[in-house]
Design a protein around this motif. Structure first.
Motif, PDB file in Angstrom:
ATOM      1  N   ILE A 358       0.837  -1.207   0.000  1.00 18.57           N
ATOM      2  CA  ILE A 358       0.000   0.000   0.000  1.00 18.57           C
ATOM      3  C   ILE A 358       0.869   1.254   0.000  1.00 18.57           C
ATOM      4  N   ALA A 359       1.871   1.291   0.887  1.00 15.55           N
ATOM      5  CA  ALA A 359       2.745   2.468   0.972  1.00 15.55           C
ATOM      6  C   ALA A 359       3.475   2.685  -0.355  1.00 15.55           C
ATOM      7  N   GLY A 360       3.882   1.584  -0.987  1.00 13.94           N
ATOM      8  CA  GLY A 360       4.545   1.690  -2.294  1.00 13.94           C
ATOM      9  C   GLY A 360       3.634   2.306  -3.333  1.00 13.94           C
ATOM     10  N   LYS A 361       2.376   1.858  -3.366  1.00 12.01           N
ATOM     11  CA  LYS A 361       1.390   2.403  -4.306  1.00 12.01           C
ATOM     12  C   LYS A 361       1.180   3.896  -4.079  1.00 12.01           C
ATOM     13  N   LEU A 362       1.048   4.271  -2.803  1.00 11.54           N
ATOM     14  CA  LEU A 362       0.816   5.677  -2.460  1.00 11.54           C
ATOM     15  C   LEU A 362       1.973   6.552  -2.934  1.00 11.54           C
ATOM     16  N   ASN A 363       3.194   6.093  -2.708  1.00  9.36           N
ATOM     17  CA  ASN A 363       4.362   6.881  -3.107  1.00  9.36           C
ATOM     18  C   ASN A 363       4.447   7.042  -4.622  1.00  9.36           C
ATOM     19  N   VAL A 364       4.033   6.013  -5.367  1.00 17.62           N
ATOM     20  CA  VAL A 364       4.018   6.107  -6.839  1.00 17.62           C
ATOM     21  C   VAL A 364       2.998   7.172  -7.277  1.00 17.62           C
ATOM     22  N   ILE A 365       1.798   7.131  -6.680  1.00 15.81           N
ATOM     23  CA  ILE A 365       0.745   8.100  -7.030  1.00 15.81           C
ATOM     24  C   ILE A 365       1.194   9.519  -6.687  1.00 15.81           C
ATOM     25  N   ILE A 366       1.804   9.689  -5.518  1.00 15.17           N
ATOM     26  CA  ILE A 366       2.291  11.016  -5.097  1.00 15.17           C
ATOM     27  C   ILE A 366       3.277  11.559  -6.128  1.00 15.17           C
ATOM     28  N   ARG A 367       4.151  10.688  -6.602  1.00 19.87           N
ATOM     29  CA  ARG A 367       5.164  11.113  -7.574  1.00 19.87           C
ATOM     30  C   ARG A 367       4.526  11.407  -8.939  1.00 19.87           C
ATOM     31  N   GLU A 368       3.657  10.506  -9.402  1.00 20.64           N
ATOM     32  CA  GLU A 368       3.062  10.663 -10.736  1.00 20.64           C
ATOM     33  C   GLU A 368       2.131  11.867 -10.834  1.00 20.64           C
ATOM     34  N   GLN A 369       1.433  12.175  -9.737  1.00 16.20           N
ATOM     35  CA  GLN A 369       0.469  13.282  -9.766  1.00 16.20           C
ATOM     36  C   GLN A 369       1.059  14.603  -9.275  1.00 16.20           C
ATOM     37  N   LEU A 371       2.041  15.492  -6.415  1.00 19.66           N
ATOM     38  CA  LEU A 371       1.289  15.913  -5.230  1.00 19.66           C
ATOM     39  C   LEU A 371       2.113  16.723  -4.242  1.00 19.66           C
ATOM     40  N   ARG A 372       3.441  16.546  -4.260  1.00 24.53           N
ATOM     41  CA  ARG A 372       4.256  17.363  -3.350  1.00 24.53           C
ATOM     42  C   ARG A 372       4.146  18.838  -3.726  1.00 24.53           C
ATOM     43  N   ASP A 373       4.168  19.123  -5.043  1.00 25.69           N
ATOM     44  CA  ASP A 373       4.025  20.514  -5.501  1.00 25.69           C
ATOM     45  C   ASP A 373       2.622  21.039  -5.213  1.00 25.69           C
ATOM     46  N   VAL A 374       1.617  20.197  -5.440  1.00 26.77           N
ATOM     47  CA  VAL A 374       0.225  20.593  -5.156  1.00 26.77           C
ATOM     48  C   VAL A 374       0.068  20.888  -3.663  1.00 26.77           C
ATOM     49  N   GLY A 375       0.564  19.962  -2.831  1.00 26.44           N
ATOM     50  CA  GLY A 375       0.452  20.116  -1.378  1.00 26.44           C
ATOM     51  C   GLY A 375       1.160  21.351  -0.865  1.00 26.44           C
ATOM     52  N   GLN A 376       2.319  21.655  -1.452  1.00 31.28           N
ATOM     53  CA  GLN A 376       3.069  22.842  -1.025  1.00 31.28           C
ATOM     54  C   GLN A 376       2.281  24.113  -1.306  1.00 31.28           C
ATOM     55  N   LEU A 377       1.688  24.176  -2.517  1.00 29.59           N
ATOM     56  CA  LEU A 377       0.905  25.368  -2.872  1.00 29.59           C
ATOM     57  C   LEU A 377      -0.351  25.476  -2.006  1.00 29.59           C
ATOM     58  N   GLU A 378      -1.008  24.341  -1.738  1.00 28.33           N
ATOM     59  CA  GLU A 378      -2.192  24.351  -0.853  1.00 28.33           C
ATOM     60  C   GLU A 378      -1.847  24.999   0.482  1.00 28.33           C
ATOM     61  N   GLN A 379      -0.757  24.542   1.083  1.00 25.99           N
ATOM     62  CA  GLN A 379      -0.387  25.045   2.413  1.00 25.99           C
ATOM     63  C   GLN A 379       0.082  26.494   2.345  1.00 25.99           C
ATOM     64  N   ASP A 380       0.762  26.866   1.253  1.00 26.75           N
ATOM     65  CA  ASP A 380       1.183  28.265   1.091  1.00 26.75           C
ATOM     66  C   ASP A 380      -0.020  29.191   0.970  1.00 26.75           C
ATOM     67  N   LEU A 381      -1.067  28.742   0.268  1.00 21.82           N
ATOM     68  CA  LEU A 381      -2.297  29.544   0.161  1.00 21.82           C
ATOM     69  C   LEU A 381      -2.934  29.746   1.530  1.00 21.82           C
ATOM     70  N   VAL A 382      -3.025  28.641   2.300  1.00 23.16           N
ATOM     71  CA  VAL A 382      -3.676  28.698   3.614  1.00 23.16           C
ATOM     72  C   VAL A 382      -2.895  29.580   4.590  1.00 23.16           C
ATOM     73  N   LEU A 399       1.790  21.343 -16.021  1.00 18.74           N
ATOM     74  CA  LEU A 399       0.844  20.715 -16.945  1.00 18.74           C
ATOM     75  C   LEU A 399       0.507  19.273 -16.553  1.00 18.74           C
ATOM     76  N   GLY A 400       1.328  18.663 -15.698  1.00 18.49           N
ATOM     77  CA  GLY A 400       1.092  17.269 -15.308  1.00 18.49           C
ATOM     78  C   GLY A 400       0.103  17.114 -14.167  1.00 18.49           C
ATOM     79  N   VAL A 401      -0.392  18.228 -13.617  1.00 15.80           N
ATOM     80  CA  VAL A 401      -1.327  18.166 -12.484  1.00 15.80           C
ATOM     81  C   VAL A 401      -2.731  17.872 -12.996  1.00 15.80           C
ATOM     82  N   SER A 402      -3.421  16.932 -12.331  1.00 22.03           N
ATOM     83  CA  SER A 402      -4.760  16.522 -12.776  1.00 22.03           C
ATOM     84  C   SER A 402      -5.792  17.623 -12.553  1.00 22.03           C
ATOM     85  N   ARG A 403      -6.905  17.534 -13.306  1.00 19.03           N
ATOM     86  CA  ARG A 403      -7.984  18.520 -13.160  1.00 19.03           C
ATOM     87  C   ARG A 403      -8.556  18.496 -11.736  1.00 19.03           C
ATOM     88  N   GLU A 404      -8.643  17.290 -11.173  1.00 21.52           N
ATOM     89  CA  GLU A 404      -9.185  17.174  -9.799  1.00 21.52           C
ATOM     90  C   GLU A 404      -8.337  17.966  -8.800  1.00 21.52           C
TER      91      GLU A 404
END
Length: 638
Positions: A358-369, A371-382, A399-404
């Motif tokens: 499970i942890a391996g799957k999560l880390n792959v998704i975080i990298r592919e999507q 999410l570290r860049d998305v998460g950083q901007l979320e927290q910077d906005l807040v 451009l690699g960030v999903s619409r969701e």
């Protein structure tokens, strides 16, 4: 199991019984216990009240049903006349029954001798965790906050049902709370009060009404306050907690993996060595590895899983031999394959292997999507470190960030800056992000829900900001709690509110209390003695004293029950009074984690309740279903 099923054994002559439930009580039962538990208490058959059933005149029946007119009619048709379906009936209602329905039962003279019990169980909540429950109102946002005229009946029905279900928690735990609630901020001369502003006030009044009745109707119910209850709605943090990425293992699993509730489906090698087969597992309290890692940051959880695997290999000579053959440094995946090849350790390693996967799957998704860049901007906005310019730049370059994920960023932005969406600037940003029409509805509904809170917030902790911040900060930094892990700055507002409640420091201009403190009541300091907790006289339904939070951080192998579960109970008699917090409109996993964390910190069991427990996609779907129409109390001529 004890007060309902076991209590029927005393005067019942049949060893086995039939348990009859309606759709609602079946759900309560399935949340609370397993079929094996029911069978152990002498139930041989479980039936649906509304399905055609075979007569079993030699067996007694236990009815666990809601006290509705339809249910009472069905029960009467089962047990009246010359040929009742069952020998004797033990009837348990899930909440208080109306007097006219009791009179209807009493009027049928053929039924009275066949009734072994007629009792109110007061059990209409759904436990989701050792410190969490829901009332199962999945459409609460739509029914309580969209304020369309045709929805007024739904509004009242939802309020009444929610208040009933919340109050049954206190009936079953034998607790009498001080009821604090968030007041309607728009009650003043210049603004009109909307129905949604009144929701916490109305729920608090409904709960208080039931509690007042319990004091006289339930034997040995406490007569003085024994705990605290705080009622808030989802706007308490401007809807940000349900949308922002939470980086703990539990939250990531439910956010990023296609899970059905707590059910995770994975592929395992079949025993005969042929093709792999799908297997369902439940990520719940009975899994000690899950229990230990669920509130850890995903990076921390991954490291600890690797350490556990390494530790397991170092303790087993066969595994060491394989490691020597392989040579060099081994990854967590290599270690997993190695121990799976040791048949004598199959049972022991199953759970550990599952979580490595499970942890391996999560880390792959975080990298592919990204999410570290998305998460950083979320927290910077807040926290006010980013604004419009940074968000637009992100949409143009990433451009690699999903619409969701773009949608989630815009929803956070809309919650913090609702005024920016009153012009066409907001529309242009949504178009730049490539949002669909229903995504735009979600953003606009987020803005509408946050506009009133924004205008009316006159101080309070939620909107304090650092004067050195160049942007508008929604949340202040917590300098007292530094985390070693990235993207851990965000914390739910509820965490701060619970701490304020524990100290008796809730802002007076934002929160009221339904009951003045009794002479015997006092706010319990964090260093309490055994005598600080009020205890009612002995009752059949005694208060639950086991706590789940007092467990050590780690375990040797992540498998043996000794490592986590042996030390899991704690005697709450030694601690302060319980704190209950109820969130109308859906709670989040970050808030459930805060309840566990603060129980340990405050030495008081914190129990989180809500209309539902929402993962981000569920919350976004609910926002899309809402109407943005505004309706005031004056429009309804109440």
């Amino acid at each position: 199991l004890f007060e309902m099923l076991r209590s029927t054994r005393k005067d019942s002559k049949s060893a086995w019984k039939v348990l009859i439930m309606d759709k609602f009580t079946v759900k309560i039962m399935s949340y609370s216990c397993k079929m094996a538990d029911i069978t152990e208490e002498g139930v041989s058959l479980v039936e649906d009240l509304y399905k055609r059933r075979q007569p079993l005149p030699s067996l007694d029946a236990i009815y666990f049903i809601q006290p509705t007119k339809e249910n009472v009619v069905m029960f009467l048709s089962d047990m009246s006349g010359r040929s009742p379906l069952y020998k004797k009936a033990y009837v348990f209602f899930s909440s208080p029954i109306q007097k006219d329905l009791v009179a209807q039962i009493k009027r049928d003279s053929s039924i009275l001798p066949r009734i072994g019990a007629l009792s109110e169980m007061n059990l209409e909540y759904f436990p989701i965790d050792s410190q969490g429950f829901i009332t199962d109102h999945e459409r609460a946002l739509e029914e309580l906050f969209c304020e369309s005229a045709e929805g007024f009946n739904k509004y009242n029905a939802c309020l009444n049902a929610m208040a009933t279900r919340i109050s049954t928690v206190f009936a079953s735990m034998r607790e009498f709370p001080r009821v604090h609630y968030r007041i309607a901020k728009t009650i003043d001369a210049s603004t009109m009060t909307t129905l949604r502003d009144m929701v916490p006030t109305k729920i608090a009044a409904g709960v208080w009404n039931y509690l007042s009745k319990y004091k006289t109707s339930i034997p040995e119910f406490p007569q003085t306050e024994t705990c605290e209850l705080l009622i808030v709605d989802r706007s308490v943090d401007q809807q940000i907690a349900p949308i922002i990425h939470e980086w703990t293992y539990d939250a990531m699993c439910h956010d990023l993996l296609c899970m059905d509730g707590n059910k995770y489906v994975h592929e395992v090698s079949s025993k005969n060595g042929s093709a792999s087969e799908k297997k369902e597992v439940l990520l719940e309290d009975h899994d000690p590895v899950w229990l230990e890692l669920r509130h850890s940051h995903i990076a921390d959880a991954s490291e600890r899983l690797h350490d556990k695997m390494t530790h397991f290999v170092s303790k087993n000579k066969a595994a060491q031999l394989q490691q020597a053959r392989a040579g060099g440094e081994l990854s967590t995946r290599d270690l997993q394959k190695m121990v799976q090849a040791l048949p004598q350790y199959t049972d022991q390693i199953d759970k550990l292997s599952l979580h490595v996967e499970i942890a391996g799957k999560l880390n792959v998704i975080i990298r592919e999507q990204c999410l570290r860049d998305v998460g950083q901007l979320e927290q910077d906005l807040v926290f006010g470190d980013a604004g419009t310019k940074e968000l637009i730049n992100f949409f143009r370059t990433q451009l690699g960030v999903s619409r969701e994920n773009k949608l989630r960023l815009l929803m956070i932005y809309a919650a913090i800056n609702p005024e920016k969406f009153e012009s066409d600037k907001g529309t242009k940003m949504m178009q730049l992000a490539g949002l669909s029409a229903d995504d735009m509805i979600a953003v606009n509904n987020m803005r509408c829900l946050c506009t009133d809170t924004k205008k009316s917030s006159g101080g309070g902790f939620t909107l304090k900001f650092d004067v050195q911040k160049k942007k508008h900060a929604h949340r202040k930094e917590r300098t007292t709690e530094q985390s070693a892990w990235a993207l851990s700055r965000f914390y739910p507002v509820l965490e701060e509110l619970i701490e304020q409640l524990s100290k008796g420091e809730l802002p007076k201009d934002e929160y009221n209390c339904m009951n003045d403190p009794s002479p015997s009541f006092h706010v319990v300091p964090t260093t309490t003695s055994t005598s600080a907790r009020t205890s009612p006289a002995h009752s059949m339904r005694s208060r639950r004293t086991g706590g789940s939070w007092a467990r050590p951080r780690g375990s040797d192998d992540g498998y043996s029950s000794d490592s986590v579960l042996k030390h899991a109970s704690s005697d709450f008699q030694k601690h302060g009074q319980r704190i209950f917090v109820f969130v109308i409109g859906g709670a989040t996993r970050s808030e459930l984690r805060a309840a566990h964390k603060l129980s340990s910190k405050l030495k008081r069991e914190v129990i989180l309740g809500s209309s539902s427990l929402d993962d981000p996609l569920q919350f976004i779907t609910k926002l899309k279903m809402m109407s943005a129409e505004e309706l005031t109390l004056d429009d309804l001529h109440i």
